[in-house]
Design a protein around this motif. Structure first.
Motif, PDB file in Angstrom:
ATOM      1  N   THR A  40      56.266 114.761  52.457  1.00  9.46           N
ATOM      2  CA  THR A  40      57.305 115.722  52.060  1.00  9.46           C
ATOM      3  C   THR A  40      56.783 117.055  51.547  1.00  9.46           C
ATOM      4  O   THR A  40      57.538 118.021  51.486  1.00  9.46           O
ATOM      5  N   PHE A  61      65.543 115.667  52.239  1.00 11.11           N
ATOM      6  CA  PHE A  61      64.739 116.224  53.332  1.00 11.11           C
ATOM      7  C   PHE A  61      64.933 117.726  53.497  1.00 11.11           C
ATOM      8  O   PHE A  61      64.028 118.412  53.969  1.00 11.11           O
ATOM      9  N   ALA A  64      62.334 119.202  51.371  1.00 13.69           N
ATOM     10  CA  ALA A  64      60.957 118.839  51.717  1.00 13.69           C
ATOM     11  C   ALA A  64      60.336 119.882  52.647  1.00 13.69           C
ATOM     12  O   ALA A  64      61.024 120.563  53.409  1.00 13.69           O
ATOM     13  N   LEU A  66      57.955 119.233  55.330  1.00 14.48           N
ATOM     14  CA  LEU A  66      57.332 118.114  56.042  1.00 14.48           C
ATOM     15  C   LEU A  66      55.953 118.476  56.582  1.00 14.48           C
ATOM     16  O   LEU A  66      55.722 119.596  57.051  1.00 14.48           O
ATOM     17  N   LEU A  89      67.639 114.025  60.938  1.00 14.13           N
ATOM     18  CA  LEU A  89      67.681 113.326  59.653  1.00 14.13           C
ATOM     19  C   LEU A  89      67.234 111.880  59.823  1.00 14.13           C
ATOM     20  O   LEU A  89      66.392 111.387  59.062  1.00 14.13           O
ATOM     21  N   ASN A  92      63.512 111.657  60.319  1.00 13.49           N
ATOM     22  CA  ASN A  92      62.755 111.843  59.084  1.00 13.49           C
ATOM     23  C   ASN A  92      62.813 110.600  58.197  1.00 13.49           C
ATOM     24  O   ASN A  92      61.808 110.209  57.607  1.00 13.49           O
ATOM     25  N   LEU A  96      59.596 108.139  57.077  1.00 16.67           N
ATOM     26  CA  LEU A  96      59.353 107.645  55.725  1.00 16.67           C
ATOM     27  C   LEU A  96      59.279 106.127  55.710  1.00 16.67           C
ATOM     28  O   LEU A  96      58.358 105.547  55.126  1.00 16.67           O
TER      29      LEU A  96
END
Length: 114
Positions: A40, A61, A64, A66, A89, A92, A96
Motif C-alpha cells: 500500500t 485503496f 494507498a 500501490l 477494487l 486490489n 492483498l
C-alpha cells in the motif's frame, strides 16, 4: 450483490482475520504489517490508523500508493485467477488476500515483496 458488501466492509473489520490467519501459522503482526505496507505504501502510523479506523476497502485503496510491482502478484485466490479480475477494487483486495495467504503458507517476506 457481492460488490456492495465488499464496498461497505472496513479494513479494520478484516485486519483481525488476516492477523489470526498468519499468527495461526506462526507468523507475526510485524510481518503482516510489513507486507501490507509494501503493498500500500503506507507507513506504520498510517497503517495503524487504518487498523483502528472506519475506512471501507474503497477508501483504504484510494489512499494507498500501490507498489509498482503489484502486477507481479499472480495466482489463484478464492478459486479466481488474479490476472483475470477486471474490477480494480476487487483486484486490489485479491492482491492483498494473496500476499496474506503467501505469508501464512510460510513464504519468505523477501519473496512476497517482489
Amino acid at each position: 450483490m457481492i460488490m456492495s458488501r465488499i464496498e461497505t466492509m472496513t479494513f479494520a473489520s478484516v485486519y483481525p482475520l488476516y492477523l489470526a490467519k498468519v499468527e495461526k501459522k506462526g507468523r507475526t503482526k510485524e510481518e503482516l504489517d510489513t507486507i501490507i505496507r509494501w503493498l500500500t505504501g503506507f507507513n506504520q502510523e498510517t497503517l495503524e490508523q487504518m487498523i483502528e479506523g472506519t475506512q471501507t476497502f474503497p477508501e483504504f485503496f484510494a489512499q494507498a500508493n500501490l507498489h509498482p510491482n503489484i502486477h507481479q502478484i499472480k495466482g489463484v485466490i478464492c478459486g479466481v485467477r488474479i490476472e483475470n479480475i477486471e474490477d480494480p477494487l476487487m483486484k486490489n483486495i485479491r492482491y492483498l488476500d494473496k500476499i496474506v495467504d503467501e505469508l501464512a503458507k510460510g513464504k519468505a517476506i523477501e519473496k512476497i515483496m517482489r
